[in-house]
Design an enzyme around this catalytic site. Structure first.
Site, PDB file in Angstrom:
ATOM      1  N   HIS A 621       0.845  -1.202   0.000  1.00 27.35           N
ATOM      2  CA  HIS A 621       0.000   0.000   0.000  1.00 27.35           C
ATOM      3  C   HIS A 621       0.876   1.246   0.000  1.00 27.35           C
ATOM      4  CE1 HIS A 621       1.209  -0.739   4.134  1.00 27.35           C
ATOM      5  NE2 HIS A 621       1.039   0.551   4.367  1.00 27.35           N
ATOM      6  N   ASP A 623       1.026   5.107   1.855  1.00 29.04           N
ATOM      7  CA  ASP A 623       0.491   5.762   3.054  1.00 29.04           C
ATOM      8  C   ASP A 623      -0.115   7.086   2.655  1.00 29.04           C
ATOM      9  OD1 ASP A 623       1.411   3.710   4.669  1.00 29.04           O
ATOM     10  OD2 ASP A 623       3.290   4.741   5.167  1.00 29.04           O
ATOM     11  N   HIS A 673       4.757  -0.126  -0.163  1.00 34.01           N
ATOM     12  CA  HIS A 673       5.426  -1.060   0.763  1.00 34.01           C
ATOM     13  C   HIS A 673       4.420  -2.008   1.393  1.00 34.01           C
ATOM     14  CE1 HIS A 673       4.100   2.374   3.141  1.00 34.01           C
ATOM     15  NE2 HIS A 673       4.125   1.595   4.216  1.00 34.01           N
ATOM     16  N   ARG A 683       4.460  -8.662  17.402  1.00 36.09           N
ATOM     17  CA  ARG A 683       5.309  -7.554  17.011  1.00 36.09           C
ATOM     18  C   ARG A 683       4.520  -6.255  17.142  1.00 36.09           C
ATOM     19  NH1 ARG A 683       6.599  -5.672  10.983  1.00 36.09           N
ATOM     20  NH2 ARG A 683       8.156  -4.077  11.478  1.00 36.09           N
TER      21      ARG A 683
END
Ligand code: NAG
Ligand code: NAG
Ligand code: NAG
Ligand code: NAG
Ligand code: NAG
Ligand code: NAG
Ligand code: NAG
Length: 692
Positions: A621, A623, A673, A683
């Site tokens: 996607h 940002d 990314h 995480r």
């Protein structure tokens, strides 16, 4: 040439001038040799004030005879009412033996609240210039009997009324005065002298006058506005600006004791611009065989500290809120622990808003060897500190002329000050003697610390070292899980120390950052604590979004690339977070994208949680940002496996994120990314879409 170098000090110049005068003018009387001056003072105890008086006398080589030491004081409470007759009785006894020494000059002075600012030669010269057999100090206020005011000879200019804190005269004349004493020890000394002086016959036969223009004696009561410090090379004097005189004796009569303390921080040679502090290393303790016993006291948070450091202390007492003590009572109780234990050498009091950064603090304070001493601590970037330089006449805050210089450490030394709070060391022996009156913390309506100054013992603050800071606790909100995280505004230095990565500043000094993919910068920003506490805060809040497309938290209510996250706003951390971006991210942006000044606006600020069983990865996607930061909040291989980020345009992946390090990359166009799958464990990352 010798005179030019030596005589920079004004008083020396005067000496030079008058010696020239005496050789040119034969009719001038011969100088009285300084051996002919005897100082007499009454002191029944070695108070701090007395020791200071003796120190100033020693500096000028006065010959001092102390009367009444060790005798009980029966002269009344002269601070509050009349009294002091005992001083005349003792002087009368002493003068009997000196009465026939016609050329002896006697200087009778108080000592608890008085210092010398000039030497014996100067006083004798000024005494001769006054051309009387007896000279009394003068002041502008009539005391103790106001009705006598009219009987005083009028003066065209100068102080009209007698003060008995200082008298100088030939021994036979002084004797003639004091031998008239037949009253009680608690009768008033000043009234006695006043009546003799006001008798016109005695005034003439005993050849008495007053030092109307403060040539010799400066009484501070009613005259605080007339005096200034005058700095010379080796010596500091007090200058009377009304009469342009340099008085040699300075007396803190009435309620001017604190002002005298201030002057005596400088006069005669305590501190100067050239030499700094000249008594700071006097009487220091040798601490090669350290240490005493300390009682530490308060609250549950120090339990951990105690577990780690218990070997250092021989005893420990925790008093929690459940005991329901007032602040004053609690402080008294703490002091009592030391006061009642004859083996307690020191009592160290430190409040929760003090952050000591100097590990030597206790040692440095003990070495200084004072009854009460505190380290200077100040609020970062403010003039707020733990002491007051002066008190107003009603006993509250006033700013001394030197306050700012002391706070900013432009003047360094050990300062006698009227009020101190938050952190201080008190000698156990003082608690068992001068401070045995245990109630001075709950005096009147004063703050418990405020009251500490009302006991007559000198209280010092030292700024000889950097000791630490005062933390602002006024807006400390305890409703969060990790409350310190919210202190970025109130206590920025402490916040930075705790939460910003140790090597953050090296980004700017040593170019300490990496570029693992084109235009993806990677740099340390968060400390371990920042990462851990932010994760804890989010898990404590617990409402993870679940990674759904429908999202009521955002405008439009629909998220095309949803993550399992919590927004900073949800935990009330958005203002603090944006401030963090402006303070710590913007400078890095400017460094790596030169010429780009970000305003640090960011609507989307959140912590993402990746787990294999909820959301493990994020599909490719862009940002909705100008640039994005992405901070790893935990450790690969220890806390999770997998993870990382892949930038498609450059076929570049970063698979080993580092805890506390942030990525920074452009958002909309070039840096498509994806979040690589987390295969085990959990995480966490903190993300902001910064725009613009
Ligand atoms: C006091 O006496 C000492 C020793 O004689 C001398 O060195 C010092 O200069 C004197 N102090 C003053 C202020 O005259
Ligand atoms: C006072 O004493 C001085 C010398 O000490 C003398 O010159 C003066 O005349 C005396 N004054 C009176 C009024 O006796
Ligand atoms: C604590 O003291 C206050 C005031 O002295 C009193 O009102 C309160 O009831 C006390 N609380 C407890 C738990 O004793
Ligand atoms: C900061 O850098 C030094 C030297 O490169 C390193 O030893 C240290 O561990 C770093 N600090 C942290 C918190 O990573
Ligand atoms: C303290 O924090 C809580 C939770 O964020 C908030 O609701 C409250 O208004 C804050 N209190 C103050 C005085 O700021
Ligand atoms: C991407 O890089 C990997 C090695 O890092 C390579 O095997 C692969 O062929 C590259 N893909 C493209 C499209 O260049
Ligand atoms: C996942 O992590 C746990 C501990 O965190 C470990 O016990 C387990 O072996 C790991 N599983 C795999 C497949 O690596």
């Amino acid at each position: 040439m010798e005179y030019l170098t030596f005589c920079f000090v004004f008083s020396c110049w005067m000496k030079f001038a008058s010696s020239v005068y005496s050789t040119d003018a034969p009719q001038a009387p011969a100088h009285i040799p300084k051996e002919k001056l005897l100082v007499l003072t009454v002191a029944t105890e070695e108070t701090d004030g007395f020791l200071r008086f003796m120190q100033s006398a020693k500096y000028f080589n006065y010959t001092v005879k102390v009367l009444g030491m060790g005798e009980g004081w029966k002269g009344g409470d002269v601070g509050r009412s009349i009294g002091g007759g005992q001083k005349i009785r003792l002087l009368k006894e002493a003068m009997e033996a000196l009465a026939d020494q016609e050329d002896l000059v006697v200087l009778s002075v108080d000592s608890y609240d008085l210092i010398f600012a000039g030497g014996p030669e100067e006083i004798l010269r000024k005494f001769q210039q006054a051309n009387h057999k007896v000279v009394f100090a003068a002041e502008g206020l009539v005391w103790p009997d106001k009705k006598l005011a009219d009987q005083y000879p009028s003066v065209r200019s100068g102080k009209r009324y007698l003060n008995s804190g200082g008298i100088i005269g030939y021994a036979p004349y002084i004797n003639s005065i004091v031998s008239q004493w037949n009253l009680h020890d608690n009768d008033d000394d000043q009234l006695f002298y006043t009546k003799i002086y006001l008798d016109p016959l005695q005034r003439q036969t005993l050849n008495m006058t007053l030092d109307h223009k403060c040539q010799i004696f400066q009484n501070l009561n009613g005259a605080v506005d007339e005096v200034l410090l005058k700095f010379g090379t080796d010596r500091v004097r007090v200058r009377n600006t009304m009469y342009d005189s340099l008085p040699a004796v300075v007396h803190g009569n009435g309620n001017t004791k604190m002002y005298l303390n201030y002057l005596a921080n400088y006069v005669p040679n305590a501190w100067s611009y050239e030499h700094g502090c000249s008594h700071c290393d006097d009487d220091v303790l040798d601490l090669t065989h350290c240490c005493g016993k300390f009682e530490v006291y308060h609250e549950k948070h120090i339990q951990n500290f105690w577990e780690e450091n218990r070997n250092v202390f021989s005893s420990f007492k925790v008093v929690g809120p459940e005991e329901n003590l007032s602040q004053g009572e609690a402080r008294n109780m703490g002091m009592d622990l030391c006061r009642k234990d004859a083996t307690c050498d020191y009592y160290f009091s430190i409040d929760s808003d003090v952050m000591l950064t100097n590990r030597q603090t206790l040692k440095l304070l003990i070495e200084q060897n004072r009854k009460i001493i505190g380290p200077l601590v100040t609020r970062h970037g403010k003039l707020w500190s733990n002491f007051w330089g002066a008190l107003s006449l009603d006993g509250y805050y006033a700013r001394s002329e030197d306050y700012v210089d002391i706070v900013q450490r432009k003047r360094v030394g050990v300062w006698n000050i009227p009020y101190m709070a938050h952190v201080y060391l008190v000698k156990g022996s003082a608690l068992r003697n001068e401070l045995k009156e245990r109630n001075f913390f709950i005096l009147e309506k004063l703050d418990p610390d405020m009251a500490l100054c009302r006991n007559g013992v000198f209280m010092y603050i030292t700024n000889r070292h950097d000791f630490g800071r005062l933390i602002s606790t006024a807006n400390y909100n305890i409703s969060h899980y990790n409350n310190d995280l919210w202190q970025i505004f109130e206590n920025p230095v402490d916040w930075k120390e705790k939460y910003i990565h140790q090597n953050y500043t090296r980004i700017f000094t040593e170019n300490y950052l990496e570029e693992p993919c084109p235009d993806v910068y990677w740099f340390p920003v968060f400390s371990e604590k920042a990462c851990d506490e932010l994760v804890e805060e989010m898990e404590h809040y617990g409402s993870w979004s679940g990674g759904k497309h429908e999202d009521k938290r955002i405008a439009g209510g629909y998220e095309t690339v949803p993550t399992d996250d919590i927004h900073m706003k949800q935990i009330g951390f958005d203002k603090e977070w944006l401030h963090f971006i402006r303070e710590f991210i913007s400078p890095v942006t400017l460094k790596v994208f030169s010429g780009y000044y970000t305003k640090g606006y960011a609507i989307m600020n959140f912590v993402v949680k990746y787990t294999p069983d909820r959301q493990a990865y994020l599909r490719p996607h862009h940002d909705s940002s100008t640039f994005t930061i992405n901070i790893a909040l935990n450790n690969k291989d220890r806390d999770f496996q997998g993870g990382g980020c892949r930038f498609h345009r450059y076929n570049c992946s970063i698979e080993s994120p580092r805890k506390g390090w942030s990525f920074m990359h452009p958002g909309r166009l070039t840096h498509l990314h994806e979040g690589l799958p987390t295969t085990n464990g959990t995480r966490y990352i903190a993300v902001s879409f910064i725009d613009p």
